[in-house]
Design an enzyme around this catalytic site. Structure first.
Site, short mmCIF file in Angstrom:
data_model
loop_
_atom_site.label_atom_id
_atom_site.label_comp_id
_atom_site.label_asym_id
_atom_site.label_seq_id
_atom_site.Cartn_x
_atom_site.Cartn_y
_atom_site.Cartn_z
CG ASN A 52 -6.65 -0.63 1.13
OD1 ASN A 52 -5.94 -0.21 0.22
ND2 ASN A 52 -6.16 -1.09 2.27
CG HIS A 84 -3.26 3.67 2.00
ND1 HIS A 84 -3.71 3.23 0.76
CD2 HIS A 84 -3.31 2.59 2.84
CE1 HIS A 84 -4.00 1.93 0.86
NE2 HIS A 84 -3.79 1.53 2.10
CB CYS A 143 -0.96 -0.01 1.18
SG CYS A 143 -2.14 -1.35 1.09
C1 LIG Z 1 -10.59 -4.78 9.69
C2 LIG Z 1 -11.29 -3.81 10.64
C3 LIG Z 1 -12.30 -2.98 9.88
C4 LIG Z 1 -12.04 -4.63 11.69
O1 LIG Z 1 -12.66 -3.77 12.62
P1 LIG Z 1 -12.63 -4.11 14.17
O2 LIG Z 1 -13.41 -3.08 14.85
O3 LIG Z 1 -11.17 -4.26 14.56
O4 LIG Z 1 -13.39 -5.47 14.20
P2 LIG Z 1 -12.91 -6.90 14.71
O5 LIG Z 1 -11.91 -7.48 13.79
O6 LIG Z 1 -12.54 -6.78 16.16
O7 LIG Z 1 -14.26 -7.71 14.59
C5 LIG Z 1 -15.41 -7.35 15.32
C6 LIG Z 1 -16.51 -8.34 15.00
O8 LIG Z 1 -16.98 -8.14 13.66
C7 LIG Z 1 -16.97 -9.36 12.94
N1 LIG Z 1 -16.69 -9.10 11.55
C8 LIG Z 1 -15.47 -9.05 10.94
N2 LIG Z 1 -15.63 -8.76 9.62
C9 LIG Z 1 -16.96 -8.62 9.43
C10 LIG Z 1 -17.72 -8.30 8.29
N3 LIG Z 1 -17.17 -8.07 7.10
N4 LIG Z 1 -19.05 -8.24 8.43
C11 LIG Z 1 -19.64 -8.45 9.61
N5 LIG Z 1 -18.97 -8.76 10.74
C12 LIG Z 1 -17.64 -8.84 10.63
C13 LIG Z 1 -15.88 -10.17 13.61
O9 LIG Z 1 -16.09 -11.54 13.37
C14 LIG Z 1 -16.07 -9.81 15.06
O10 LIG Z 1 -17.15 -10.55 15.58
P3 LIG Z 1 -17.06 -11.14 17.09
O11 LIG Z 1 -16.94 -9.94 17.96
O12 LIG Z 1 -18.36 -11.87 17.20
O13 LIG Z 1 -15.86 -12.01 17.08
C15 LIG Z 1 -10.27 -2.89 11.35
O14 LIG Z 1 -9.50 -3.62 12.25
C16 LIG Z 1 -9.37 -2.21 10.37
O15 LIG Z 1 -9.79 -1.41 9.56
N6 LIG Z 1 -8.05 -2.47 10.45
C17 LIG Z 1 -7.09 -1.87 9.56
C18 LIG Z 1 -7.13 -2.63 8.30
C19 LIG Z 1 -6.42 -1.92 7.21
O16 LIG Z 1 -6.64 -0.77 7.00
N7 LIG Z 1 -5.55 -2.64 6.52
C20 LIG Z 1 -4.89 -2.17 5.39
C21 LIG Z 1 -3.75 -1.32 5.76
S1 LIG Z 1 -2.84 -1.04 4.34
#
Ligand SMILES: CC(C)(COP(=O)(O)OP(=O)(O)OC[C@H]1O[C@@H](n2cnc3c(N)ncnc32)[C@H](O)[C@@H]1OP(=O)(O)O)[C@@H](O)C(=O)NCCC(=O)NCCS
Length: 322
Positions: A279, A249, A113
């Protein structure tokens, strides 16, 4: 002093635009969850005739047009991608051939990225050293091809697309010079396992699928991005108050908000396209830059900061006067 001046931008998106609701028909997710956690509403997904190379070529043509040049004026192509058309040759050479440029320097850069920021620094260094004068810097990706469509924690976050800029040498002693004023890049390979693809030519002999520990990536992203922007500005004796626009980004709207808060930067100065594109990895910064230049938000003379962070980890920022 020779500087790399932004002469034109271009972008390309696959035809197929997919909403969260459409995605929820094939993956266990919902529009509400995706919008609340990420700000993403749409992404474009490449069809079989659309590749990293074809999208890059379309974006490059538009950037060359916007610069008022013809393709054969270009003497360097640096293309950032983690999803090349083939393991080799470099996708940059496919773009070169498609543009009808018989001879120039063309290669790919792999920093996921942050790839576009890495490519900008490479092109800028080659321009300032006098080796090249008219360069195409491209970020292009088809992440849909390396997503695990069974993994809802990753497949909802990414999209496909390309963005390109023309950077050209200009000799100027102006008090407020245009062009790239500073770049800062970093990498920390200790975090390889937080965001990676589980395949490759030299390990599995397969392409592999994207894997990510989202929560940990989020935490690192906010800290690293705020720090590298401050570092790039401080080297120029500037602060966030001097900045007209940040083109970040586009990974997650919450990362954009948290980073702006950490920098004391008004959210009105942050270009946001993650809602429309999701993204797009190395394509996201040039896609957002092209959007904000073409809709008139970013104007000639504005001070703009580009920033990105990605797998590796790698991260970086560039300061430019448009
Ligand atoms: C990925 C991201 C959106 C997840 O958000 P979060 O608040 O951390 O959520 P979590 O991973 O803790 O998951 C929370 C719950 O949602 C659920 N969940 C995950 N993806 C889901 C989806 N697409 N739809 C519905 N539920 C989902 C999980 O299973 C979890 O359920 P549980 O609590 O029953 O276990 C967040 O961590 C993020 O944006 N991270 C950075 C990623 C990024 O930008 N990467 C690229 C960098 S270049």
């Amino acid at each position: 002093m020779i500087r790399s001046v932004l002469k034109g931008t271009g972008a390309a998106l696959p035809r197929n635009r997919v909403s969260n609701a459409q995605l929820a028909e094939r993956v266990d997710t919902s529009d509400e969850w995706i919008v609340e956690r990420t700000g993403i509403r749409f992404r474009h997904i490449a069809e079989s005739d659309e590749t990293t190379g074809t999208l890059a070529t379309e974006a490059a043509r538009k950037a060359i047009d916007a610069a008022g040049l013809v393709a054969t004026d270009i003497d360097l192509i640096v293309l950032a991608t983690a999803t090349p058309d083939q393991t080799f040759p470099a996708t940059a050479t496919k773009v070169q051939a498609a543009l009808g440029i018989d001879d120039c320097v063309a290669f790919d850069v792999a920093a996921v990225c942050s790839g576009f920021l890495y490519a900008v620094q490479v092109a800028d260094a080659m321009i300032r050293s006098g080796v090249h004068t008219r360069t195409l810097v491209i970020g292009s990706e088809t992440f849909s091809r390396i997503l695990d469509w069974e993994d809802r924690t990753t497949c909802v976050l990414f999209g496909d697309g390309a963005g390109a800029i023309v950077l050209a040498a200009e000799d100027s002693d102006a008090e407020q010079p245009r062009g790239i004023l500073a770049t800062k890049l970093h990498a920390d390979g200790r975090h390889n396992d937080l965001l990676y693809v589980d395949g490759g030519p030299s390990t599995t002999g397969t392409v592999g699928k994207l894997r990510m520990k989202g929560r940990e990536v989020f935490r690192h992203a906010v800290v690293n991005l705020a720090a590298v922007m401050n570092e790039a500005l401080a080297g120029l004796d500037l602060t966030a108050d001097d900045v007209d626009w940040v083109v970040p980004h586009q990974a997650n709207a919450r990362i954009l908000d948290a980073t702006a808060r950490k920098l004391n930067l008004s959210p009105d100065k942050v270009v946001v396209t993650v809602d429309q594109h999701a993204n797009t990895s190395a394509a996201s910064v040039p896609l957002a830059l092209d959007t904000a230049i073409r809709d008139g938000r970013i104007k000639p003379g504005d001070l703009v900061v580009l920033e990105a962070m990605g797998g590796g980890f790698t991260w970086g920022a560039a300061v430019l006067r448009v």
